[in-house]
Design a protein around this motif. Sequence first.
Motif, PDB file in Angstrom:
ATOM      1  N   ARG A 233       8.850   7.780   2.127  1.00  0.00           N
ATOM      2  CA  ARG A 233       8.260   9.164   0.424  1.00  0.00           C
ATOM      3  C   ARG A 233       6.783   9.438  -0.003  1.00  0.00           C
ATOM      4  NH1 ARG A 233      11.172   5.528  -4.411  1.00  0.00           N
ATOM      5  NH2 ARG A 233      10.487   3.731  -3.295  1.00  0.00           N
ATOM      6  N   GLN A 234       6.113   7.644  -0.216  1.00  0.00           N
ATOM      7  CA  GLN A 234       4.603   7.483   0.490  1.00  0.00           C
ATOM      8  C   GLN A 234       3.781   6.041   1.094  1.00  0.00           C
ATOM      9  OE1 GLN A 234       2.012   9.152  -2.998  1.00  0.00           O
ATOM     10  NE2 GLN A 234       1.715  10.475  -1.850  1.00  0.00           N
ATOM     11  N   LYS A 259      -1.538   9.548   1.448  1.00  0.00           N
ATOM     12  CA  LYS A 259      -3.015   9.339   1.175  1.00  0.00           C
ATOM     13  C   LYS A 259      -3.704   8.426   1.733  1.00  0.00           C
ATOM     14  CE  LYS A 259      -1.460  11.063  -3.544  1.00  0.00           C
ATOM     15  NZ  LYS A 259      -1.530  10.669  -5.049  1.00  0.00           N
ATOM     16  N   ARG A 289      -7.697   1.006 -11.101  1.00  0.00           N
ATOM     17  CA  ARG A 289      -8.286   1.549 -11.341  1.00  0.00           C
ATOM     18  C   ARG A 289      -7.970   3.242 -10.855  1.00  0.00           C
ATOM     19  NH1 ARG A 289     -11.534   5.725 -12.404  1.00  0.00           N
ATOM     20  NH2 ARG A 289     -13.235   4.564 -11.192  1.00  0.00           N
ATOM     21  N   LEU A 292      -3.989   3.385  -9.518  1.00  0.00           N
ATOM     22  CA  LEU A 292      -3.095   2.849 -10.927  1.00  0.00           C
ATOM     23  C   LEU A 292      -3.454   5.169 -10.862  1.00  0.00           C
ATOM     24  CD1 LEU A 292      -3.449   0.516 -12.796  1.00  0.00           C
ATOM     25  CD2 LEU A 292      -1.496   0.991 -11.705  1.00  0.00           C
ATOM     26  N   ALA A 293      -4.417   4.969 -10.975  1.00  0.00           N
ATOM     27  CA  ALA A 293      -4.808   7.081 -10.943  1.00  0.00           C
ATOM     28  C   ALA A 293      -3.649   7.718  -9.784  1.00  0.00           C
ATOM     29  CB  ALA A 293      -5.846   7.581 -11.638  1.00  0.00           C
ATOM     30  N   GLU A 294      -4.115   7.501  -8.507  1.00  0.00           N
ATOM     31  CA  GLU A 294      -3.557   8.430  -7.969  1.00  0.00           C
ATOM     32  C   GLU A 294      -1.537   7.792  -7.562  1.00  0.00           C
ATOM     33  OE1 GLU A 294      -4.241  10.159  -5.883  1.00  0.00           O
ATOM     34  OE2 GLU A 294      -6.029  10.311  -6.609  1.00  0.00           O
ATOM     35  N   ASN A 295      -1.435   6.480  -8.613  1.00  0.00           N
ATOM     36  CA  ASN A 295       0.310   6.474  -8.922  1.00  0.00           C
ATOM     37  C   ASN A 295       0.846   5.705  -7.810  1.00  0.00           C
ATOM     38  OD1 ASN A 295       0.407   8.599 -10.931  1.00  0.00           O
ATOM     39  ND2 ASN A 295       0.250  10.469  -9.655  1.00  0.00           N
ATOM     40  N   ILE A 296      -0.347   4.916  -7.728  1.00  0.00           N
ATOM     41  CA  ILE A 296       0.767   3.517  -6.635  1.00  0.00           C
ATOM     42  C   ILE A 296       2.437   3.156  -6.478  1.00  0.00           C
ATOM     43  CG2 ILE A 296      -0.004   1.611  -7.983  1.00  0.00           C
ATOM     44  CD1 ILE A 296      -0.999   0.230  -4.738  1.00  0.00           C
ATOM     45  N   GLU A 297       2.255   3.082  -8.197  1.00  0.00           N
ATOM     46  CA  GLU A 297       4.031   2.687  -8.249  1.00  0.00           C
ATOM     47  C   GLU A 297       4.778   3.228  -7.623  1.00  0.00           C
ATOM     48  OE1 GLU A 297       1.722   3.829 -10.915  1.00  0.00           O
ATOM     49  OE2 GLU A 297       1.862   1.886 -12.363  1.00  0.00           O
ATOM     50  N   GLY A 298       5.784   3.041  -6.828  1.00  0.00           N
ATOM     51  CA  GLY A 298       6.868   3.778  -6.240  1.00  0.00           C
ATOM     52  C   GLY A 298       6.489   3.838  -5.000  1.00  0.00           C
ATOM     53  N   ILE A 299       5.586   3.699  -4.545  1.00  0.00           N
ATOM     54  CA  ILE A 299       4.762   4.558  -2.503  1.00  0.00           C
ATOM     55  C   ILE A 299       5.332   2.963  -1.725  1.00  0.00           C
ATOM     56  CG2 ILE A 299       3.036   4.825  -3.056  1.00  0.00           C
ATOM     57  CD1 ILE A 299       1.556   2.549  -1.635  1.00  0.00           C
TER      58      ILE A 299
END
Length: 455
Positions: A233-234, A259, A289, A292-299
Amino acid sequence: MRIFFAGAGQCAEYVARRLIREGHDLCLMESNEARCRDLQETLDAHIIAGNALSIDEWRRAGLDKADLFVGCTHSDELNIAACLIANELAPDALKAVRLRSYEFAEWGSMLRNLGVKVDRVIHPETDILRRILRVISIPGISDIRNFADERVKVFSMNIERGSPLADMSLRSLYRDGVLSAARLSLLFRGTGVTVPGPDEVLLPGDHVYVVTTAEALEQTLDAAGIHQKEHLRQVFIVGGGELGMELAKALEELHVPTKLFELDPARCEELVAQLPNTTIINADGTSQRILLAENIEGIDAFIPLTGNDDANLIAAVLARRLGVDMVIPLLHRLDYLPLAQRLGINATASPRVKAADALFEFIRGGGVLSVRTLGDEAAEVIELDVPEGSKYAGKPLGELSLPNGAIVGAVATPGQPAVIPNEQTIMHPGDRVVFFAEEKSVRDLEAKVLQTARK
Protein backbone atom coordinates in the motif's frame (compact mmCIF):
# COMPACT_ATOMS: atom_id res chain seq x y z
CA MET A 1 48.64 -15.60 -0.43
CA ARG A 2 50.05 -12.06 -0.17
CA ILE A 3 47.13 -9.61 -0.12
CA PHE A 4 47.46 -5.81 -0.19
CA PHE A 5 44.65 -3.41 0.78
CA ALA A 6 44.43 0.26 -0.11
CA GLY A 7 42.44 1.53 2.86
CA ALA A 8 41.96 0.09 6.33
CA GLY A 9 38.42 1.07 7.24
CA GLN A 10 35.92 -1.19 8.92
CA CYS A 11 35.26 -3.23 5.79
CA ALA A 12 38.95 -3.86 5.18
CA GLU A 13 39.50 -4.70 8.85
CA TYR A 14 36.51 -7.06 8.87
CA VAL A 15 37.83 -8.95 5.84
CA ALA A 16 41.46 -8.84 7.00
CA ARG A 17 40.68 -10.31 10.41
CA ARG A 18 39.16 -13.40 8.81
CA LEU A 19 41.83 -13.72 6.11
CA ILE A 20 44.55 -13.65 8.76
CA ARG A 21 42.84 -16.52 10.57
CA GLU A 22 42.90 -18.41 7.27
CA GLY A 23 46.69 -18.01 7.04
CA HIS A 24 47.09 -15.22 4.46
CA ASP A 25 49.79 -12.52 4.67
CA LEU A 26 48.23 -9.06 4.67
CA CYS A 27 49.44 -5.51 4.16
CA LEU A 28 47.08 -2.56 4.65
CA MET A 29 47.95 1.04 3.68
CA GLU A 30 45.93 3.74 5.44
CA SER A 31 46.39 7.52 5.54
CA ASN A 32 44.91 7.98 9.04
CA GLU A 33 47.81 7.50 11.45
CA ALA A 34 45.59 7.08 14.51
CA ARG A 35 43.66 4.35 12.73
CA CYS A 36 46.96 2.65 11.85
CA ARG A 37 48.06 2.68 15.50
CA ASP A 38 44.78 1.05 16.55
CA LEU A 39 45.07 -1.67 13.92
CA GLN A 40 48.70 -2.41 14.76
CA GLU A 41 47.49 -3.43 18.22
CA THR A 42 44.67 -5.66 16.99
CA LEU A 43 45.69 -7.14 13.62
CA ASP A 44 48.55 -9.51 12.89
CA ALA A 45 49.26 -7.73 9.61
CA HIS A 46 51.65 -5.17 8.12
CA ILE A 47 49.97 -1.79 8.69
CA ILE A 48 51.44 1.16 6.79
CA ALA A 49 50.59 4.79 7.49
CA GLY A 50 50.84 6.09 3.97
CA ASN A 51 49.26 7.65 0.92
CA ALA A 52 47.61 5.11 -1.39
CA LEU A 53 48.35 7.49 -4.28
CA SER A 54 52.10 7.26 -3.72
CA ILE A 55 53.84 4.96 -6.18
CA ASP A 56 57.01 5.12 -4.12
CA GLU A 57 55.26 4.09 -0.89
CA TRP A 58 53.63 1.11 -2.61
CA ARG A 59 57.00 0.16 -4.07
CA ARG A 60 58.60 0.25 -0.60
CA ALA A 61 55.67 -1.78 0.78
CA GLY A 62 56.52 -4.58 -1.64
CA LEU A 63 53.41 -4.35 -3.81
CA ASP A 64 55.33 -6.00 -6.65
CA LYS A 65 55.14 -9.27 -4.66
CA ALA A 66 51.34 -9.14 -4.32
CA ASP A 67 49.13 -12.06 -5.27
CA LEU A 68 46.02 -9.95 -4.84
CA PHE A 69 45.28 -6.22 -4.52
CA VAL A 70 42.07 -4.65 -3.15
CA GLY A 71 41.13 -0.98 -3.52
CA CYS A 72 38.91 -0.44 -0.48
CA THR A 73 39.25 3.20 0.66
CA HIS A 74 36.41 5.63 1.28
CA SER A 75 36.93 7.21 -2.16
CA ASP A 76 36.12 5.78 -5.61
CA GLU A 77 38.75 8.03 -7.19
CA LEU A 78 41.41 6.84 -4.77
CA ASN A 79 40.48 3.18 -5.29
CA ILE A 80 40.75 3.53 -9.06
CA ALA A 81 44.07 5.40 -8.87
CA ALA A 82 45.51 2.81 -6.47
CA CYS A 83 44.38 0.08 -8.85
CA LEU A 84 46.30 1.83 -11.65
CA ILE A 85 49.43 1.74 -9.49
CA ALA A 86 48.89 -1.93 -8.71
CA ASN A 87 48.43 -2.63 -12.41
CA GLU A 88 51.88 -1.16 -13.05
CA LEU A 89 53.78 -2.60 -10.06
CA ALA A 90 52.04 -5.99 -9.86
CA PRO A 91 50.62 -6.71 -13.34
CA ASP A 92 50.04 -10.41 -12.64
CA ALA A 93 48.23 -9.92 -9.31
CA LEU A 94 44.47 -10.34 -9.08
CA LYS A 95 42.74 -7.02 -8.50
CA ALA A 96 39.42 -5.98 -6.97
CA VAL A 97 38.11 -2.44 -6.58
CA ARG A 98 35.24 -1.25 -4.43
CA LEU A 99 33.13 1.50 -6.09
CA ARG A 100 30.20 3.45 -4.71
CA SER A 101 29.19 5.12 -7.97
CA TYR A 102 26.13 3.69 -9.69
CA GLU A 103 28.17 3.93 -12.90
CA PHE A 104 30.35 1.11 -11.56
CA ALA A 105 29.75 -1.16 -14.57
CA GLU A 106 30.84 1.56 -16.99
CA TRP A 107 33.94 2.27 -14.89
CA GLY A 108 34.89 -1.41 -14.90
CA SER A 109 34.42 -1.64 -18.65
CA MET A 110 36.40 1.56 -19.24
CA LEU A 111 39.34 0.36 -17.15
CA ARG A 112 39.46 -2.96 -18.99
CA ASN A 113 39.29 -1.18 -22.37
CA LEU A 114 42.28 0.90 -21.30
CA GLY A 115 44.21 -2.26 -20.54
CA VAL A 116 43.93 -1.95 -16.75
CA LYS A 117 43.45 -5.40 -15.26
CA VAL A 118 40.44 -5.32 -12.89
CA ASP A 119 39.19 -8.79 -12.05
CA ARG A 120 36.28 -7.76 -9.84
CA VAL A 121 34.33 -4.53 -9.37
CA ILE A 122 32.44 -4.57 -6.07
CA HIS A 123 29.28 -2.48 -5.69
CA PRO A 124 27.41 -3.71 -2.59
CA GLU A 125 24.64 -1.12 -2.92
CA THR A 126 23.27 -3.07 -5.89
CA ASP A 127 22.96 -6.20 -3.75
CA ILE A 128 21.37 -4.19 -0.95
CA LEU A 129 18.75 -2.79 -3.32
CA ARG A 130 17.89 -6.29 -4.55
CA ARG A 131 17.70 -7.59 -1.01
CA ILE A 132 15.31 -4.84 0.10
CA LEU A 133 13.04 -5.54 -2.86
CA ARG A 134 13.07 -9.27 -2.05
CA VAL A 135 11.94 -8.91 1.56
CA ILE A 136 9.92 -5.71 1.61
CA SER A 137 6.59 -7.49 1.11
CA ILE A 138 7.24 -10.35 3.56
CA PRO A 139 7.01 -9.08 7.15
CA GLY A 140 8.47 -11.55 9.59
CA ILE A 141 11.64 -12.45 7.70
CA SER A 142 15.05 -10.84 7.76
CA ASP A 143 16.31 -11.91 4.37
CA ILE A 144 15.83 -14.23 1.41
CA ARG A 145 18.98 -15.21 -0.44
CA ASN A 146 19.26 -17.03 -3.74
CA PHE A 147 21.70 -19.81 -4.57
CA ALA A 148 22.25 -22.23 -7.46
CA ASP A 149 20.72 -19.95 -10.10
CA GLU A 150 17.76 -19.18 -7.78
CA ARG A 151 16.83 -22.85 -7.46
CA VAL A 152 17.73 -22.77 -3.74
CA LYS A 153 16.29 -20.23 -1.30
CA VAL A 154 17.58 -19.42 2.18
CA PHE A 155 15.53 -17.23 4.49
CA SER A 156 16.02 -16.11 8.07
CA MET A 157 13.51 -15.19 10.74
CA ASN A 158 13.03 -14.66 14.45
CA ILE A 159 10.99 -17.20 16.37
CA GLU A 160 8.19 -15.15 17.90
CA ARG A 161 5.78 -16.16 20.66
CA GLY A 162 2.80 -17.73 18.94
CA SER A 163 4.84 -18.86 15.94
CA PRO A 164 3.97 -22.36 14.64
CA LEU A 165 7.64 -23.19 15.21
CA ALA A 166 7.90 -21.94 18.81
CA ASP A 167 8.47 -24.55 21.54
CA MET A 168 8.64 -27.32 18.94
CA SER A 169 11.50 -29.77 18.42
CA LEU A 170 12.95 -30.10 14.95
CA ARG A 171 12.19 -33.81 15.05
CA SER A 172 8.46 -33.09 15.51
CA LEU A 173 8.47 -30.36 12.83
CA TYR A 174 9.97 -32.75 10.28
CA ARG A 175 7.84 -35.70 11.39
CA ASP A 176 4.58 -33.75 11.22
CA GLY A 177 5.41 -32.29 7.81
CA VAL A 178 5.63 -28.66 8.97
CA LEU A 179 9.06 -28.43 7.36
CA SER A 180 8.53 -31.22 4.86
CA ALA A 181 10.47 -29.52 2.04
CA ALA A 182 12.98 -27.54 4.07
CA ARG A 183 15.78 -27.81 6.57
CA LEU A 184 16.41 -25.57 9.54
CA SER A 185 20.15 -25.25 9.15
CA LEU A 186 21.48 -22.73 11.66
CA LEU A 187 20.24 -21.55 15.04
CA PHE A 188 21.38 -18.30 16.66
CA ARG A 189 20.54 -18.11 20.36
CA GLY A 190 21.95 -15.27 22.40
CA THR A 191 25.55 -14.84 21.29
CA GLY A 192 25.99 -18.44 20.15
CA VAL A 193 25.35 -20.30 16.91
CA THR A 194 24.82 -24.03 16.35
CA VAL A 195 23.87 -26.46 13.64
CA PRO A 196 20.78 -27.78 15.46
CA GLY A 197 20.15 -31.47 15.93
CA PRO A 198 16.73 -33.16 15.67
CA ASP A 199 16.05 -32.87 19.42
CA GLU A 200 16.65 -29.10 19.48
CA VAL A 201 13.58 -27.19 20.70
CA LEU A 202 13.03 -23.76 19.15
CA LEU A 203 12.46 -20.97 21.66
CA PRO A 204 10.98 -17.49 21.30
CA GLY A 205 13.86 -15.12 20.59
CA ASP A 206 15.83 -17.62 18.51
CA HIS A 207 16.99 -16.50 15.08
CA VAL A 208 17.02 -19.28 12.50
CA TYR A 209 18.08 -19.88 8.90
CA VAL A 210 15.92 -22.15 6.78
CA VAL A 211 16.88 -23.60 3.39
CA THR A 212 14.30 -24.74 0.87
CA THR A 213 13.80 -25.01 -2.88
CA ALA A 214 12.28 -22.39 -5.16
CA GLU A 215 9.24 -24.61 -5.72
CA ALA A 216 8.64 -25.09 -1.98
CA LEU A 217 9.36 -21.55 -0.76
CA GLU A 218 5.75 -20.40 -0.45
CA GLN A 219 4.72 -23.64 1.26
CA THR A 220 7.61 -23.34 3.73
CA LEU A 221 6.85 -19.70 4.53
CA ASP A 222 3.20 -20.59 5.15
CA ALA A 223 4.25 -23.41 7.48
CA ALA A 224 6.37 -20.93 9.44
CA GLY A 225 3.39 -18.57 9.76
CA ILE A 226 4.78 -16.02 7.28
CA HIS A 227 2.61 -14.68 4.49
CA GLN A 228 3.66 -12.48 1.60
CA LYS A 229 1.61 -9.39 0.87
CA GLU A 230 0.17 -9.38 -2.64
CA HIS A 231 0.14 -5.59 -2.88
CA LEU A 232 2.14 -2.93 -1.05
CA ARG A 233 0.00 0.00 0.00
CA GLN A 234 2.77 2.43 0.83
CA VAL A 235 6.49 2.59 1.65
CA PHE A 236 8.41 5.33 3.49
CA ILE A 237 12.07 5.98 2.59
CA VAL A 238 14.18 8.31 4.73
CA GLY A 239 17.22 9.78 2.99
CA GLY A 240 17.45 10.92 -0.62
CA GLY A 241 20.98 9.79 -1.40
CA GLU A 242 21.82 7.53 -4.33
CA LEU A 243 20.51 4.38 -2.64
CA GLY A 244 17.27 6.05 -1.54
CA MET A 245 16.70 7.43 -5.02
CA GLU A 246 17.41 4.08 -6.73
CA LEU A 247 15.06 2.28 -4.34
CA ALA A 248 12.32 4.83 -5.04
CA LYS A 249 12.84 4.34 -8.80
CA ALA A 250 12.47 0.57 -8.38
CA LEU A 251 9.29 1.01 -6.34
CA GLU A 252 7.89 3.37 -9.00
CA GLU A 253 8.42 0.63 -11.58
CA LEU A 254 6.45 -1.71 -9.31
CA HIS A 255 3.70 0.96 -8.94
CA VAL A 256 4.15 1.09 -5.16
CA PRO A 257 3.05 4.41 -3.57
CA THR A 258 6.16 5.84 -1.91
CA LYS A 259 7.07 8.83 0.22
CA LEU A 260 10.73 9.90 0.38
CA PHE A 261 11.89 12.21 3.19
CA GLU A 262 14.94 14.41 2.57
CA LEU A 263 16.18 17.37 4.65
CA ASP A 264 18.22 19.16 1.94
CA PRO A 265 15.92 21.44 -0.13
CA ALA A 266 18.28 21.45 -3.13
CA ARG A 267 18.42 17.66 -3.14
CA CYS A 268 14.63 17.55 -2.93
CA GLU A 269 14.42 19.54 -6.16
CA GLU A 270 16.74 17.03 -7.85
CA LEU A 271 14.64 14.14 -6.55
CA VAL A 272 11.41 15.69 -7.81
CA ALA A 273 12.90 15.80 -11.31
CA GLN A 274 14.08 12.18 -11.10
CA LEU A 275 11.05 10.64 -9.36
CA PRO A 276 7.79 11.84 -10.93
CA ASN A 277 5.64 9.26 -9.12
CA THR A 278 7.20 9.54 -5.66
CA THR A 279 6.05 12.03 -3.04
CA ILE A 280 9.14 14.00 -1.99
CA ILE A 281 8.89 15.55 1.47
CA ASN A 282 11.39 18.16 2.64
CA ALA A 283 11.32 17.17 6.31
CA ASP A 284 13.01 15.10 8.98
CA GLY A 285 11.84 11.53 8.40
CA THR A 286 13.16 10.47 11.80
CA SER A 287 10.78 12.79 13.68
CA GLN A 288 7.79 11.14 15.33
CA ARG A 289 5.71 14.28 14.79
CA ILE A 290 6.46 14.32 11.06
CA LEU A 291 5.85 10.60 10.65
CA LEU A 292 2.51 10.75 12.41
CA ALA A 293 1.50 13.78 10.34
CA GLU A 294 2.33 11.79 7.18
CA ASN A 295 0.20 8.84 8.36
CA ILE A 296 2.86 6.28 9.15
CA GLU A 297 0.20 4.01 10.64
CA GLY A 298 -0.68 1.36 8.14
CA ILE A 299 2.35 1.63 5.85
CA ASP A 300 3.97 -1.62 4.73
CA ALA A 301 7.65 -0.77 5.13
CA PHE A 302 9.88 1.92 6.62
CA ILE A 303 13.42 2.13 5.22
CA PRO A 304 15.85 4.70 6.71
CA LEU A 305 18.82 5.11 4.36
CA THR A 306 20.55 8.25 5.60
CA GLY A 307 24.31 8.46 6.02
CA ASN A 308 23.92 8.51 9.82
CA ASP A 309 23.74 5.05 11.43
CA ASP A 310 22.47 6.44 14.75
CA ALA A 311 19.60 8.24 13.02
CA ASN A 312 18.73 5.17 10.96
CA LEU A 313 18.68 2.86 13.98
CA ILE A 314 16.64 5.24 16.13
CA ALA A 315 14.20 5.85 13.29
CA ALA A 316 13.77 2.10 12.77
CA VAL A 317 13.03 1.55 16.47
CA LEU A 318 10.55 4.45 16.38
CA ALA A 319 8.79 3.02 13.33
CA ARG A 320 8.48 -0.36 15.05
CA ARG A 321 6.91 1.37 18.07
CA LEU A 322 4.47 3.10 15.73
CA GLY A 323 3.33 -0.28 14.38
CA VAL A 324 5.35 -0.82 11.20
CA ASP A 325 6.06 -4.54 10.72
CA MET A 326 8.91 -4.25 8.20
CA VAL A 327 11.76 -1.85 8.94
CA ILE A 328 15.14 -2.06 7.18
CA PRO A 329 17.75 0.47 8.41
CA LEU A 330 21.00 1.07 6.55
CA LEU A 331 23.87 0.42 8.98
CA HIS A 332 27.52 0.92 8.09
CA ARG A 333 28.93 0.21 11.55
CA LEU A 334 29.33 -3.54 11.96
CA ASP A 335 28.95 -3.40 15.75
CA TYR A 336 25.42 -2.02 15.26
CA LEU A 337 24.17 -5.17 13.52
CA PRO A 338 23.81 -7.36 16.65
CA LEU A 339 22.45 -4.32 18.52
CA ALA A 340 19.69 -3.93 15.93
CA GLN A 341 18.78 -7.60 16.36
CA ARG A 342 18.51 -7.19 20.14
CA LEU A 343 16.24 -4.17 19.58
CA GLY A 344 13.80 -6.34 17.62
CA ILE A 345 14.87 -5.18 14.16
CA ASN A 346 15.03 -8.33 12.06
CA ALA A 347 16.28 -6.89 8.75
CA THR A 348 19.21 -4.55 8.20
CA ALA A 349 21.23 -3.41 5.18
CA SER A 350 25.02 -3.33 5.56
CA PRO A 351 27.23 -2.24 2.63
CA ARG A 352 30.32 -3.41 4.49
CA VAL A 353 29.05 -6.95 5.00
CA LYS A 354 27.98 -7.12 1.35
CA ALA A 355 31.37 -5.84 0.22
CA ALA A 356 33.10 -8.37 2.47
CA ASP A 357 31.06 -11.27 1.06
CA ALA A 358 31.98 -10.23 -2.48
CA LEU A 359 35.64 -10.07 -1.52
CA PHE A 360 35.55 -13.52 0.09
CA GLU A 361 34.01 -15.01 -3.04
CA PHE A 362 36.69 -13.36 -5.14
CA ILE A 363 39.66 -14.24 -2.91
CA ARG A 364 38.67 -17.85 -2.39
CA GLY A 365 37.84 -18.36 -6.06
CA GLY A 366 38.07 -21.87 -7.49
CA GLY A 367 34.91 -23.80 -6.81
CA VAL A 368 33.55 -21.23 -4.34
CA LEU A 369 30.56 -19.74 -6.17
CA SER A 370 29.06 -17.59 -3.43
CA VAL A 371 29.58 -16.68 0.21
CA ARG A 372 27.12 -15.11 2.62
CA THR A 373 28.18 -14.11 6.13
CA LEU A 374 25.66 -14.82 8.89
CA GLY A 375 25.59 -13.22 12.29
CA ASP A 376 28.67 -11.41 13.54
CA GLU A 377 31.13 -13.54 11.52
CA ALA A 378 29.72 -16.56 13.35
CA ALA A 379 28.75 -18.65 10.32
CA GLU A 380 28.55 -18.73 6.53
CA VAL A 381 26.39 -20.08 3.76
CA ILE A 382 28.74 -21.29 1.04
CA GLU A 383 27.83 -22.46 -2.44
CA LEU A 384 30.45 -24.83 -3.87
CA ASP A 385 30.83 -26.41 -7.29
CA VAL A 386 31.76 -30.08 -6.76
CA PRO A 387 34.84 -30.72 -8.95
CA GLU A 388 35.57 -33.80 -11.00
CA GLY A 389 37.41 -36.27 -8.79
CA SER A 390 36.21 -34.71 -5.51
CA LYS A 391 36.57 -37.10 -2.60
CA TYR A 392 33.02 -36.18 -1.59
CA ALA A 393 31.51 -37.07 -4.98
CA GLY A 394 29.68 -40.33 -5.60
CA LYS A 395 29.06 -41.23 -1.96
CA PRO A 396 25.83 -40.97 0.08
CA LEU A 397 25.92 -38.01 2.45
CA GLY A 398 25.45 -40.37 5.39
CA GLU A 399 28.86 -41.85 4.66
CA LEU A 400 30.71 -38.54 4.42
CA SER A 401 32.74 -37.09 7.25
CA LEU A 402 31.80 -33.42 7.26
CA PRO A 403 33.61 -31.07 9.64
CA ASN A 404 31.88 -30.48 12.96
CA GLY A 405 29.55 -27.51 12.65
CA ALA A 406 28.86 -28.00 8.93
CA ILE A 407 25.91 -29.51 7.06
CA VAL A 408 24.65 -29.83 3.50
CA GLY A 409 21.60 -27.63 3.03
CA ALA A 410 20.71 -28.30 -0.61
CA VAL A 411 22.02 -30.01 -3.73
CA ALA A 412 21.34 -28.68 -7.25
CA THR A 413 22.22 -30.92 -10.18
CA PRO A 414 22.45 -29.14 -13.58
CA GLY A 415 19.15 -29.21 -15.43
CA GLN A 416 17.18 -30.56 -12.46
CA PRO A 417 15.24 -29.03 -9.56
CA ALA A 418 17.23 -28.59 -6.37
CA VAL A 419 16.64 -31.03 -3.52
CA ILE A 420 16.83 -30.83 0.26
CA PRO A 421 19.07 -33.84 0.88
CA ASN A 422 18.87 -36.81 3.20
CA GLU A 423 21.51 -39.35 4.16
CA GLN A 424 21.06 -41.23 0.87
CA THR A 425 21.56 -38.16 -1.34
CA ILE A 426 24.71 -38.31 -3.48
CA MET A 427 26.73 -35.33 -4.69
CA HIS A 428 28.02 -35.59 -8.26
CA PRO A 429 30.74 -33.62 -10.07
CA GLY A 430 29.22 -30.42 -11.44
CA ASP A 431 26.55 -30.21 -8.73
CA ARG A 432 26.09 -26.93 -6.93
CA VAL A 433 25.92 -27.65 -3.22
CA VAL A 434 24.83 -25.18 -0.55
CA PHE A 435 26.55 -25.72 2.80
CA PHE A 436 25.97 -24.10 6.17
CA ALA A 437 29.02 -23.88 8.40
CA GLU A 438 30.07 -22.33 11.64
CA GLU A 439 33.00 -19.99 11.10
CA LYS A 440 35.51 -22.40 12.65
CA SER A 441 34.62 -25.07 10.07
CA VAL A 442 34.57 -23.04 6.85
CA ARG A 443 38.12 -23.54 5.59
CA ASP A 444 38.14 -27.24 6.48
CA LEU A 445 34.84 -27.72 4.67
CA GLU A 446 36.03 -25.97 1.51
CA ALA A 447 39.27 -27.94 1.49
CA LYS A 448 37.51 -31.29 1.85
CA VAL A 449 34.83 -30.67 -0.78
CA LEU A 450 37.18 -29.14 -3.34
CA GLN A 451 40.02 -31.59 -2.74
CA THR A 452 40.36 -34.04 -5.59
CA ALA A 453 41.77 -37.52 -5.39
CA ARG A 454 45.36 -37.72 -6.62
CA LYS A 455 47.22 -40.83 -7.65
